[in-house]
Write a protein that holds these residues in place. Structure first.
Motif, PDB file in Angstrom:
ATOM      1  N   GLN A 149       0.843  -1.476   0.362  1.00  0.00           N
ATOM      2  CA  GLN A 149       2.091  -0.716   0.369  1.00  0.00           C
ATOM      3  C   GLN A 149       3.289  -1.612   0.065  1.00  0.00           C
ATOM      4  O   GLN A 149       4.180  -1.239  -0.708  1.00  0.00           O
ATOM      5  CB  GLN A 149       2.272  -0.034   1.728  1.00  0.00           C
ATOM      6  CG  GLN A 149       1.273   1.084   1.999  1.00  0.00           C
ATOM      7  CD  GLN A 149       1.415   1.662   3.394  1.00  0.00           C
ATOM      8  OE1 GLN A 149       2.386   1.380   4.107  1.00  0.00           O
ATOM      9  NE2 GLN A 149       0.441   2.463   3.807  1.00  0.00           N
ATOM     10  N   ARG A 150       3.302  -2.811   0.650  1.00  0.00           N
ATOM     11  CA  ARG A 150       4.414  -3.741   0.396  1.00  0.00           C
ATOM     12  C   ARG A 150       4.422  -4.207  -1.055  1.00  0.00           C
ATOM     13  O   ARG A 150       5.494  -4.347  -1.665  1.00  0.00           O
ATOM     14  CB  ARG A 150       4.317  -4.948   1.338  1.00  0.00           C
ATOM     15  CG  ARG A 150       4.608  -4.618   2.799  1.00  0.00           C
ATOM     16  CD  ARG A 150       4.879  -5.871   3.614  1.00  0.00           C
ATOM     17  NE  ARG A 150       3.716  -6.748   3.665  1.00  0.00           N
ATOM     18  CZ  ARG A 150       2.760  -6.661   4.588  1.00  0.00           C
ATOM     19  NH1 ARG A 150       2.841  -5.711   5.527  1.00  0.00           N
ATOM     20  NH2 ARG A 150       1.739  -7.497   4.589  1.00  0.00           N
ATOM     21  N   SER A 164      -4.067  -3.666  -4.383  1.00  0.00           N
ATOM     22  CA  SER A 164      -3.087  -2.600  -4.194  1.00  0.00           C
ATOM     23  C   SER A 164      -3.384  -1.371  -5.050  1.00  0.00           C
ATOM     24  O   SER A 164      -3.084  -0.246  -4.654  1.00  0.00           O
ATOM     25  CB  SER A 164      -1.678  -3.124  -4.517  1.00  0.00           C
ATOM     26  OG  SER A 164      -1.551  -3.446  -5.888  1.00  0.00           O
ATOM     27  N   GLU A 205      -2.030   1.787 -14.223  1.00  0.00           N
ATOM     28  CA  GLU A 205      -1.476   0.933 -13.174  1.00  0.00           C
ATOM     29  C   GLU A 205      -1.877  -0.522 -13.379  1.00  0.00           C
ATOM     30  O   GLU A 205      -1.095  -1.436 -13.110  1.00  0.00           O
ATOM     31  CB  GLU A 205      -1.932   1.423 -11.800  1.00  0.00           C
ATOM     32  CG  GLU A 205      -1.417   2.796 -11.426  1.00  0.00           C
ATOM     33  CD  GLU A 205       0.106   2.868 -11.443  1.00  0.00           C
ATOM     34  OE1 GLU A 205       0.741   1.908 -10.922  1.00  0.00           O
ATOM     35  OE2 GLU A 205       0.653   3.842 -11.986  1.00  0.00           O
ATOM     36  N   ASN A 223       3.228  -2.519  -3.679  1.00  0.00           N
ATOM     37  CA  ASN A 223       3.669  -1.387  -4.503  1.00  0.00           C
ATOM     38  C   ASN A 223       5.170  -1.177  -4.414  1.00  0.00           C
ATOM     39  O   ASN A 223       5.824  -0.848  -5.406  1.00  0.00           O
ATOM     40  CB  ASN A 223       2.927  -0.116  -4.074  1.00  0.00           C
ATOM     41  CG  ASN A 223       1.454  -0.148  -4.461  1.00  0.00           C
ATOM     42  OD1 ASN A 223       1.080  -0.750  -5.463  1.00  0.00           O
ATOM     43  ND2 ASN A 223       0.609   0.496  -3.650  1.00  0.00           N
ATOM     44  N   GLU A 224       5.741  -1.377  -3.234  1.00  0.00           N
ATOM     45  CA  GLU A 224       7.188  -1.248  -3.072  1.00  0.00           C
ATOM     46  C   GLU A 224       7.921  -2.361  -3.818  1.00  0.00           C
ATOM     47  O   GLU A 224       8.982  -2.136  -4.407  1.00  0.00           O
ATOM     48  CB  GLU A 224       7.547  -1.289  -1.585  1.00  0.00           C
ATOM     49  CG  GLU A 224       7.104  -0.048  -0.812  1.00  0.00           C
ATOM     50  CD  GLU A 224       7.284  -0.213   0.689  1.00  0.00           C
ATOM     51  OE1 GLU A 224       7.769  -1.290   1.120  1.00  0.00           O
ATOM     52  OE2 GLU A 224       6.926   0.722   1.440  1.00  0.00           O
ATOM     53  N   ALA A 225       7.339  -3.571  -3.797  1.00  0.00           N
ATOM     54  CA  ALA A 225       7.989  -4.716  -4.442  1.00  0.00           C
ATOM     55  C   ALA A 225       8.036  -4.587  -5.959  1.00  0.00           C
ATOM     56  O   ALA A 225       8.968  -5.101  -6.603  1.00  0.00           O
ATOM     57  CB  ALA A 225       7.270  -6.002  -4.050  1.00  0.00           C
ATOM     58  N   ASP A 284       8.024  -1.674  -7.642  1.00  0.00           N
ATOM     59  CA  ASP A 284       8.461  -0.323  -8.006  1.00  0.00           C
ATOM     60  C   ASP A 284       9.813  -0.391  -8.704  1.00  0.00           C
ATOM     61  O   ASP A 284      10.858  -0.156  -8.102  1.00  0.00           O
ATOM     62  CB  ASP A 284       8.534   0.555  -6.757  1.00  0.00           C
ATOM     63  CG  ASP A 284       8.887   2.007  -7.095  1.00  0.00           C
ATOM     64  OD1 ASP A 284       8.677   2.401  -8.259  1.00  0.00           O
ATOM     65  OD2 ASP A 284       9.381   2.724  -6.200  1.00  0.00           O
TER      66      ASP A 284
END
Length: 215
Positions: free
Chosen positions: A10-11, A182, A102, A13-15, A17
């Motif tokens: 999750q971290r 991820s 992805e 993917n957030e980084a 994005d």
């Protein structure tokens, strides 16, 4: 049913994005600027470069560099596609499905690792001493096996393979372990296996082929 993303995934993917199109332009421009400045240093290190340039003796040097600048964005797009395909296909073979799109986008992000060796070459020779030749700049591969051994101490056919065996390839592989984790939501151990099979094994095969085919 798809596995839930781990906190680490999750971290990650957030980084990453962000708009990949803008990031691609950033990559291309960064590589072009660094390579242009490095080629300028190489040109200045050639004895009597001003006279040779005025006589047209460096025409092929300029043509080759111009073609390299033009090819840079297409080479990056091709590399991202090949790398993503390797991870997608090997992932399927071992039963770890991952989304190709992805994977492609992560290949784009991971390429930032390879800015640093080119930047290091530029920074090291930004103010070269008088005894530095253009070959010293051209053959400088920081934190690689070639850098440790020295280009002058080994046959030329081993220059490229040894330059590829560097710390940045290991960092790139570590990035991909996190990236595949991820995207596929597999464990880090499973992702490491895919990276070894999809990236490092083909890389070693290619280097072996290069050495065998070198003339």
């Amino acid at each position: 049913m798809a596995k839930p993303a781990s906190p680490l995934a999750q971290r990650i993917n957030e980084a990453i994005d962000f708009d990949k199109r803008i990031f691609f332009l950033f990559l291309v421009l960064t590589f072009l600027v660094i390579r242009y400045l490095t080629n300028t240093l190489i040109l200045e290190a050639i004895p009597e470069s001003d006279r040779l340039d005025a006589q047209g003796d460096l025409m092929f040097f300029h043509i080759f560099n111009t073609l390299n600048y033009i090819w840079t964005p297409f080479a990056l797009l091709w590399k991202f596609t090949v790398i993503a395909f390797l991870f997608w296909s090997i992932g399927l073979m071992v039963g770890y499905k991952a989304n190709f799109k992805e994977l492609w986008k992560f290949a784009l992000v991971a390429e930032v690792v390879f800015i640093f060796p080119e930047l290091l070459r530029l920074l090291v020779y930004m103010n070269p001493s008088g005894n530095i030749s253009y070959l010293d700049i051209q053959n400088f591969e920081p934190l690689s096996a070639l850098w440790i051994v020295g280009p002058s101490n080994i046959d030329e056919k081993f220059h490229y393979p040894l330059s590829v065996l560097n710390i940045f390839e290991l960092i790139y592989g570590a990035f991909w372990v996190l990236g595949f984790h991820s995207i596929s939501r597999r464990t880090l151990e499973e992702s490491t296996l895919v990276v070894l099979l999809a990236y490092f094994l083909p890389l070693l095969i290619w280097l072996g082929f290069y050495i065998g085919a070198y003339r």
